[in-house]
Design a protein around this motif. Structure first.
Motif, PDB file in Angstrom:
ATOM      1  N   MET A   1      23.553  10.706  27.031  1.00  0.00           N
ATOM      2  CA  MET A   1      23.824  12.144  27.244  1.00  0.00           C
ATOM      3  C   MET A   1      24.139  12.231  28.780  1.00  0.00           C
ATOM      4  O   MET A   1      23.227  12.550  29.542  1.00  0.00           O
ATOM      5  N   PRO A   2      25.507  12.306  29.110  1.00  0.00           N
ATOM      6  CA  PRO A   2      25.927  12.459  30.474  1.00  0.00           C
ATOM      7  C   PRO A   2      25.996  13.746  30.966  1.00  0.00           C
ATOM      8  O   PRO A   2      26.848  14.059  32.063  1.00  0.00           O
ATOM      9  N   SER A   3      25.645  14.826  30.399  1.00  0.00           N
ATOM     10  CA  SER A   3      25.800  16.058  30.499  1.00  0.00           C
ATOM     11  C   SER A   3      25.636  16.546  31.986  1.00  0.00           C
ATOM     12  O   SER A   3      24.530  16.259  32.540  1.00  0.00           O
ATOM     13  N   ALA A   4      26.625  17.588  32.303  1.00  0.00           N
ATOM     14  CA  ALA A   4      26.151  18.303  33.741  1.00  0.00           C
ATOM     15  C   ALA A   4      25.137  19.319  33.891  1.00  0.00           C
ATOM     16  O   ALA A   4      24.489  19.461  34.785  1.00  0.00           O
ATOM     17  N   LEU A   5      24.701  19.584  32.491  1.00  0.00           N
ATOM     18  CA  LEU A   5      23.550  20.511  32.243  1.00  0.00           C
ATOM     19  C   LEU A   5      23.178  20.593  30.946  1.00  0.00           C
ATOM     20  O   LEU A   5      24.143  20.775  30.006  1.00  0.00           O
ATOM     21  N   GLU A   6      21.885  20.702  30.614  1.00  0.00           N
ATOM     22  CA  GLU A   6      21.408  20.791  29.082  1.00  0.00           C
ATOM     23  C   GLU A   6      19.873  21.475  29.396  1.00  0.00           C
ATOM     24  O   GLU A   6      19.184  21.330  30.375  1.00  0.00           O
ATOM     25  N   ASN A   7      19.616  22.148  28.358  1.00  0.00           N
ATOM     26  CA  ASN A   7      18.190  22.577  28.304  1.00  0.00           C
ATOM     27  C   ASN A   7      17.563  21.778  27.607  1.00  0.00           C
ATOM     28  O   ASN A   7      16.440  20.877  28.189  1.00  0.00           O
ATOM     29  N   SER A   8      17.528  21.596  26.230  1.00  0.00           N
ATOM     30  CA  SER A   8      16.831  20.947  25.221  1.00  0.00           C
ATOM     31  C   SER A   8      17.385  20.544  24.099  1.00  0.00           C
ATOM     32  O   SER A   8      17.244  21.100  23.159  1.00  0.00           O
TER      33      SER A   8
ATOM     34  N   LEU B   1      33.632   7.590  30.954  1.00  0.00           N
ATOM     35  CA  LEU B   1      34.781   7.058  30.947  1.00  0.00           C
ATOM     36  C   LEU B   1      34.662   6.299  32.185  1.00  0.00           C
ATOM     37  O   LEU B   1      35.408   5.095  32.361  1.00  0.00           O
ATOM     38  N   ARG B   2      34.533   6.877  33.410  1.00  0.00           N
ATOM     39  CA  ARG B   2      34.418   6.482  34.581  1.00  0.00           C
ATOM     40  C   ARG B   2      33.550   5.244  34.822  1.00  0.00           C
ATOM     41  O   ARG B   2      33.845   4.308  35.569  1.00  0.00           O
ATOM     42  N   ALA B   3      32.251   5.240  34.170  1.00  0.00           N
ATOM     43  CA  ALA B   3      31.243   4.346  34.087  1.00  0.00           C
ATOM     44  C   ALA B   3      31.649   3.068  33.484  1.00  0.00           C
ATOM     45  O   ALA B   3      31.154   2.082  33.760  1.00  0.00           O
ATOM     46  N   LEU B   4      32.456   3.227  32.364  1.00  0.00           N
ATOM     47  CA  LEU B   4      32.877   2.102  31.388  1.00  0.00           C
ATOM     48  C   LEU B   4      33.229   1.002  31.810  1.00  0.00           C
ATOM     49  O   LEU B   4      32.949  -0.092  31.622  1.00  0.00           O
ATOM     50  N   PRO B   5      34.232   0.981  33.013  1.00  0.00           N
ATOM     51  CA  PRO B   5      34.951  -0.277  33.370  1.00  0.00           C
ATOM     52  C   PRO B   5      33.997  -1.206  34.122  1.00  0.00           C
ATOM     53  O   PRO B   5      34.039  -2.525  33.865  1.00  0.00           O
ATOM     54  N   ARG B   6      33.019  -0.522  34.940  1.00  0.00           N
ATOM     55  CA  ARG B   6      31.986  -1.703  35.369  1.00  0.00           C
ATOM     56  C   ARG B   6      30.882  -2.412  34.471  1.00  0.00           C
ATOM     57  O   ARG B   6      30.745  -3.618  34.401  1.00  0.00           O
TER      58      ARG B   6
ATOM     59  N   LEU C   1      42.188   8.668  31.897  1.00  0.00           N
ATOM     60  CA  LEU C   1      41.118   7.983  32.190  1.00  0.00           C
ATOM     61  C   LEU C   1      40.926   6.725  31.380  1.00  0.00           C
ATOM     62  O   LEU C   1      40.875   5.676  31.585  1.00  0.00           O
ATOM     63  N   ILE C   2      41.347   7.060  30.005  1.00  0.00           N
ATOM     64  CA  ILE C   2      41.259   5.963  29.239  1.00  0.00           C
ATOM     65  C   ILE C   2      42.579   4.958  29.298  1.00  0.00           C
ATOM     66  O   ILE C   2      42.317   3.780  29.343  1.00  0.00           O
ATOM     67  N   LYS C   3      43.713   5.575  29.554  1.00  0.00           N
ATOM     68  CA  LYS C   3      44.911   4.866  30.066  1.00  0.00           C
ATOM     69  C   LYS C   3      44.689   3.947  31.126  1.00  0.00           C
ATOM     70  O   LYS C   3      45.042   2.976  31.273  1.00  0.00           O
TER      71      LYS C   3
ATOM     72  N   PRO D   1      20.603  10.274  38.147  1.00  0.00           N
ATOM     73  CA  PRO D   1      21.177  11.506  38.751  1.00  0.00           C
ATOM     74  C   PRO D   1      22.346  12.018  38.256  1.00  0.00           C
ATOM     75  O   PRO D   1      23.214  11.151  38.219  1.00  0.00           O
ATOM     76  N   ALA D   2      22.271  13.326  38.162  1.00  0.00           N
ATOM     77  CA  ALA D   2      23.660  13.933  37.430  1.00  0.00           C
ATOM     78  C   ALA D   2      24.837  13.556  38.120  1.00  0.00           C
ATOM     79  O   ALA D   2      24.858  13.514  39.595  1.00  0.00           O
ATOM     80  N   GLY D   3      26.024  13.154  37.546  1.00  0.00           N
ATOM     81  CA  GLY D   3      27.179  12.701  38.055  1.00  0.00           C
ATOM     82  C   GLY D   3      27.400  11.538  38.985  1.00  0.00           C
ATOM     83  O   GLY D   3      28.422  11.444  39.231  1.00  0.00           O
ATOM     84  N   ASP D   4      26.271  10.662  38.774  1.00  0.00           N
ATOM     85  CA  ASP D   4      26.216   9.460  39.395  1.00  0.00           C
ATOM     86  C   ASP D   4      26.847   8.578  38.579  1.00  0.00           C
ATOM     87  O   ASP D   4      25.941   7.980  37.845  1.00  0.00           O
ATOM     88  N   VAL D   5      28.052   8.255  38.553  1.00  0.00           N
ATOM     89  CA  VAL D   5      28.584   7.318  37.471  1.00  0.00           C
ATOM     90  C   VAL D   5      28.142   5.774  37.845  1.00  0.00           C
ATOM     91  O   VAL D   5      27.901   4.957  36.872  1.00  0.00           O
ATOM     92  N   GLU D   6      28.059   5.430  38.960  1.00  0.00           N
ATOM     93  CA  GLU D   6      27.447   4.121  39.410  1.00  0.00           C
ATOM     94  C   GLU D   6      26.117   3.847  38.749  1.00  0.00           C
ATOM     95  O   GLU D   6      25.798   2.813  37.941  1.00  0.00           O
ATOM     96  N   ALA D   7      25.272   4.861  38.805  1.00  0.00           N
ATOM     97  CA  ALA D   7      23.824   4.944  38.458  1.00  0.00           C
ATOM     98  C   ALA D   7      23.862   5.019  36.875  1.00  0.00           C
ATOM     99  O   ALA D   7      23.116   4.312  36.283  1.00  0.00           O
ATOM    100  N   LEU D   8      24.810   5.551  36.296  1.00  0.00           N
ATOM    101  CA  LEU D   8      25.011   5.620  34.900  1.00  0.00           C
ATOM    102  C   LEU D   8      25.304   4.116  34.021  1.00  0.00           C
ATOM    103  O   LEU D   8      24.895   3.560  33.370  1.00  0.00           O
TER     104      LEU D   8
END
Length: 459
Positions: free
Chosen positions: A362-369, A285-290, A329-331, A405-412
């Motif tokens: 898949m923007p998760s902070a942690l995943e295994n498989s 949601l934070r990456a979407l405006p760009r 965030l949506i608003k 990189p995890a959590g990097d909104v700009e990179a996403l």
């Protein structure tokens, strides 16, 4: 001549499946009794009983289908234990799962809504199951619920116990907040207070589950996993346990059909889950405006529980702190007309959504498989994922998708726009993803690998 799979270490030290021909198959044919302990009642069993069922753990259904198909030569007598409602306590029935396959099915009662609490009463239930079935091998799928600890404690045979890794609760607890603002982490809504389920309480629950997970792993002699991440994490807990590489076979429906660029909704993004912080919906949601600046038609579709519904007073009273943050965030970012919550989807509906999407994220902070990433790749859907946990063992950055990189909104945002812009790499990613996923999730090889592990444990 029959086929089996043995371990072969690649350069990274990760075991991979290698097919082995075995002329003297007779030595593999000794009968053995294997008890599976599962987190859910498998759909094929639920359908026979006329009970509603969950599509979670769909890969288990894929594995069971293969075991049933090969029952003629594998000589496994299979038992399956799974959670049931109170009115089915002590459930035991021999059920026909294939033309020549009978499975011993057992039910146990567990409080699945409070998995952080260990109930010693589970030990008594498993004592009855184990006494009745008398398995040669106990195979427990996952460490997320108290039944894992209960059954391995009662069985008491580490050398014949195999725990299959899914998520890792202890690691999840450490990453659970996923960069949420401190104000959001501290917030408690009426719903959170009534359910005793604030964001911080959720994290605390995972820590408690991690303690039970650790205790269970210390009581097993064998661990099945499939990523560098789960191998490293479990070795920290129990370095004496033997690690077996075993990939997952996904639901059969995802092995058919493929994604086509000209048949999808242009600039549509699919997210499989967004109902708790770890899954990272807020990052997207934070990456979407760009992204919208360059591609104003972009639309996000989210499967799973809808925690942002607020159409009625009752809905607003049910909002969690995380749900309120997502709504904020949506608003603030004017995203109301760019986000659709789909609710829970069946396997068929999930497949349709994958095929209709321009991109899976898949923007998760942690995943295994995660199985959702495997499903998307099997269908050839272009994928962008955070480089966390075991994700890199499923998706090769720049080869069959994109990592960031995890959590990097700009990179996403950059990766999403690159997929939307560069048609050539999208086709290459789609082809390579399907090939990679068909190796990772090859039903035949995964099945033979499992049988080899069982024989190895028996020997």
């Amino acid at each position: 001549m029959e086929r089996f799979v043995t371990d072969q270490l690649c350069g990274s030290g990760m075991a991979v499946g290698r097919e082995m021909n075995c002329c003297d198959a007779s030595k593999w044919r000794n009968d053995m009794k294997v008890l599976w302990v599962c987190n859910i009642m498998l759909p094929t069993i639920a359908r026979q009983l006329g009970i509603s069922y969950s599509n979670r753990e769909g890969w288990l259904s894929g594995l069971l289908e293969r075991v049933v198909q090969e029952q003629g030569w594998n000589h496994i007598e299979l038992g399956i234990a799974f959670p049931v409602e109170e009115d089915m306590r002590d459930f035991h029935r021999n059920m026909q799962l294939g033309e020549n396959t009978t499975c011993h099915c057992y039910g146990f009662v567990e409080k699945l809504d409070t998995p952080e609490h260990y109930d010693t009463e589970l030990e008594g239930q498993f004592q009855k199951i184990l006494d009745d079935f008398a398995p040669d091998i106990l195979h427990v799928f996952g460490t997320e619920f108290p039944h894992t600890l209960a059954c391995v404690k009662v069985y008491g045979r580490p050398e014949r116990t195999l725990i299959g890794m899914q998520g890792l609760c202890g690691a999840i607890a450490e990453e659970y907040m996923a960069d949420l603002p401190m104000k959001v982490q501290r917030q408690v809504t009426l719903r959170d207070r009534i359910r005793k389920d604030s964001i911080r309480q959720q994290q605390k629950k995972f820590r408690k589950r991690g303690e039970h997970e650790k205790e269970a792993l210390l009581l097993t002699g064998h661990i099945a996993g499939r990523t560098d991440f789960d191998r490293t994490q479990t070795a920290k807990i129990n370095p004496e346990a033997q690690y077996h590489y075993l990939n997952e076979t996904l639901r059969g429906i995802f092995y058919h059909d493929r994604w086509k660029r000209n048949a999808c909704r242009q600039y549509s993004i699919f997210l499989c889950q967004g109902d708790y912080p770890l899954k990272g919906f807020h990052y997207l949601l934070r990456a979407l405006p760009r992204v919208l600046e360059q591609f104003p038609e972009t639309h996000v579709y989210v499967a799973g529980n809808n925690i942002i519904e607020s159409g009625s007073f009752r809905d607003r009273m049910k909002l969690s702190a995380y749900g309120k943050y997502l709504r904020k965030l949506i608003k603030e970012n004017h995203l109301k007309n760019h986000v659709t919550m789909l609710g829970r989807l069946s396997a068929e509906e999930m497949k349709a959504q994958y095929l209709q999407s321009h991109l899976f994220v898949m923007p998760s902070a942690l995943e295994n498989s995660p199985n959702s990433l495997g499903e998307a790749m099997l269908l050839g859907v272009p994928c962008v994922a955070a480089d966390v946990g075991g994700i890199h063992n499923l998706l090769t950055d720049g080869g069959d998708g994109m990592l960031y990189p995890a959590g990097d909104v700009e990179a996403l945002a950059d990766r999403i726009m690159e997929i939307f812009t560069k048609e050539a790499i999208v086709e290459r990613f789609s082809d390579n993803a399907r090939k990679h996923a068909r190796v990772n999730h090859d039903a035949e090889q995964n099945y033979y690998r499992l049988i080899h592990i069982y024989r190895e444990i028996m020997s």
